[in-house]
Design an enzyme around this catalytic site. Structure first.
Site, short mmCIF file in Angstrom:
data_model
loop_
_atom_site.label_atom_id
_atom_site.label_comp_id
_atom_site.label_asym_id
_atom_site.label_seq_id
_atom_site.Cartn_x
_atom_site.Cartn_y
_atom_site.Cartn_z
N SER A 1 -50.95 43.47 133.56
CA SER A 1 -49.59 43.81 133.94
C SER A 1 -48.97 44.59 132.79
O SER A 1 -49.52 44.64 131.69
CB SER A 1 -48.78 42.55 134.22
OG SER A 1 -48.42 41.95 133.00
N LYS A 2 -47.81 45.16 133.06
CA LYS A 2 -47.15 45.96 132.04
C LYS A 2 -46.88 45.10 130.80
O LYS A 2 -47.00 45.57 129.67
CB LYS A 2 -45.83 46.47 132.62
CG LYS A 2 -45.17 47.53 131.77
CD LYS A 2 -43.93 48.03 132.44
CE LYS A 2 -43.33 49.20 131.67
NZ LYS A 2 -42.17 49.75 132.38
#
Ligand code: GLU
Length: 469
Positions: free
Chosen positions: A246-247
């Protein structure tokens, strides 16, 4: 089955951050369609109005185009198909496959609390589900109902997942899914089914976060008279720590990789291996990938994102690129760094000098800078410090020899050998001062190649500038 016309789709939700791993869910169905001369459809699942953004759609489309993942139909936006979904809801109501449910949000919460208190799994209790002989409560006033799907009672949903093998879910686990909200808007799982049916999708290849949705989708599809497609649920992509990418944990978007100077073919090759393999092949072309792609070699365990491997692959592709093309795609990076590639040596030559060692286009662009800066203006102190006086006679011999030789790599290399032999010195003792005289740094590619690229006249001018007397 044998002559089935394969149709696959990539159905991203344009919400939030689209990272590299997300595009793997586009690559596999694309490759499967191409391998089988089928069709690949791009469908944008944008019904979550609050979270969907045009920016995310752009990132998806740009990323796919950059990787060369072309689609035959689409992009089809779900928001443009709302009337179709409403029509199917109506059909289902008419056919008794779905029913209005007037249970309010509040009542549903109360029911859940009760079930939890009794240590039961919270689920809708079927209060408004019509059954032969059952009398339904009176319809309350002023409440718009949701529409629920009449999930089969008893039995189970079984499918043979192309990655995970046979999966069986008991219908008792599934309550009656809401397919339309009180305002009539259709819900996610329902739209997916209508689309997969209307678009005649034969193979659904998607992330395994959708395994739980699959039995519900199969039930609705069967109720509508459809034949469920083959499902292939891809294991998640995780980072080194085993966390879902994920970011927050450092995942990058395709755009980030593009800007950092990765080649699309390296990214494609990398993504291809992120959960699929063909023997021990690591570096392969897009054509080979399409040629080899099958569902049976999809991995079952989580695919681990490995940035070093990606960098290594990028290096492989840079090293083996045609210098002309490499120069063309590196030039914007050089311009970005403020380098005027017109004022200096031939750009293709400079790039080809650096391609063996560089990992990214950005690295090449940083490396070419040297050749487009003006000749260094060395101070006397700099010269004294970097060009030992003892080396000056050798340097002078080198300059003399260069001035009358053919400007080729072989000739320069031969001259260096002669001068080293004559003065009984080693290569670095001469090459380092030469580099410094040419660029005011000792970090350059191989000196004979550098001389060729810089040009004989320019090199002689720069070298002569360091003779103090
Ligand atoms: N829109 C879903 C997602 O982005 C994919 C749905 C599907 O492939 O069925 O996760």
């Amino acid at each position: 089955m044998l002559f089935m016309h394969i149709r696959t789709r990539f159905a991203p939700s344009p919400t939030g951050f689209i990272h590299l791993g997300n595009l793997r869910s586009a690559l596999y169905p694309w490759a499967f369609a191409r391998h089988n001369q089928g069709d690949f459809i791009l469908r944008i699942e944008d019904t979550d109005l609050e979270r969907s953004t045009q920016e995310a759609v752009d990132v998806i489309i740009e990323g796919m185009s950059w990787l060369g993942l072309d689609w035959d139909e689409g992009p089809i936006y779900q928001m443009q198909r709302i009337d179709r979904y409403r029509e199917v809801v109506k059909q289902m109501l008419n056919a008794g496959l779905a029913y209005p449910c007037y249970m309010t949000e509040n009542e549903l919460n109360l029911l859940r609390d009760q079930q939890m208190a009794n240590k039961e799994k919270p689920r809708y209790d079927g209060m408004w589900r019509p059954e032969p002989g059952k009398s339904l409560p009176p319809i309350p006033e002023g409440i718009s109902p949701v529409i629920r799907f009449k999930n089969p009672i008893g039995g189970s949903v079984i499918w043979n997942d192309a990655v995970k093998g046979q999966i069986e879910i008991s219908n008792d686990e599934l309550d009656d899914l809401v397919i339309a909200r009180p305002d009539g808007t259709p819900t996610y799982n329902f739209c997916v089914v209508v689309d997969d049916m209307d678009m005649k999708i034969t193979h659904v290849i998607r992330g395994d976060d959708h395994v739980n949705n699959t039995p519900r989708q199969i039930n609705i599809m069967k109720a509508l008279g459809g034949t469920p497609p083959v499902y292939a649920h891809l294991p998640t992509v995780v980072n080194d720590g085993g966390e879902k990418m994920s970011k927050r944990n450092g995942a990058m978007s395709v755009r980030d990789y593009q800007r950092a100077g990765y080649l699309p073919e390296a990214i494609l090759n990398y993504l291809a291996r992120l959960g699929w393999s063909h023997g021990d092949a690591e570096v392969f072309t897009k054509e080979q990938f399409v040629d080899w792609f099958d569902l049976k070699n999809l991995g079952r365990s989580p695919a681990q994102h490995n940035p070093e491997k990606l960098l290594w692959l990028n290096h492989q592709y840079i090293q083996n690129s045609d210098p002309m093309r490499l120069a063309e795609i590196t030039e914007p990076f050089a311009h970005e760094l403020g380098i005027d590639t017109e004022s200096g040596p031939d750009f293709v030559q400079v790039v080809s000098l650096l391609q063996d060692r560089a990992n990214t286009l950005l690295e090449i662009a940083e490396g070419v800078k040297l050749f487009y800066l003006p000749a260094p203006q060395l101070t006397t102190d700099q010269i004294k410090e970097n060009i030992p006086e003892a080396i000056v006679p050798a340097l002078k011999d080198l300059v003399d020899a260069i001035s009358i030789c053919e400007p080729s790599k072989e000739a320069y290399s031969a001259i260096f050998k002669q001068v080293l032999a004559k003065h009984q010195i080693k290569m670095p003792a001469l090459a380092m001062p030469v580099r410094y005289a040419l660029f005011a740094t000792t970090k350059t590619p191989a000196i004979d190649s550098v001389l060729v690229v810089l040009g004989k006249e320019e090199a002689l001018n720069r070298l002569s500038n360091v003779f103090l007397d």
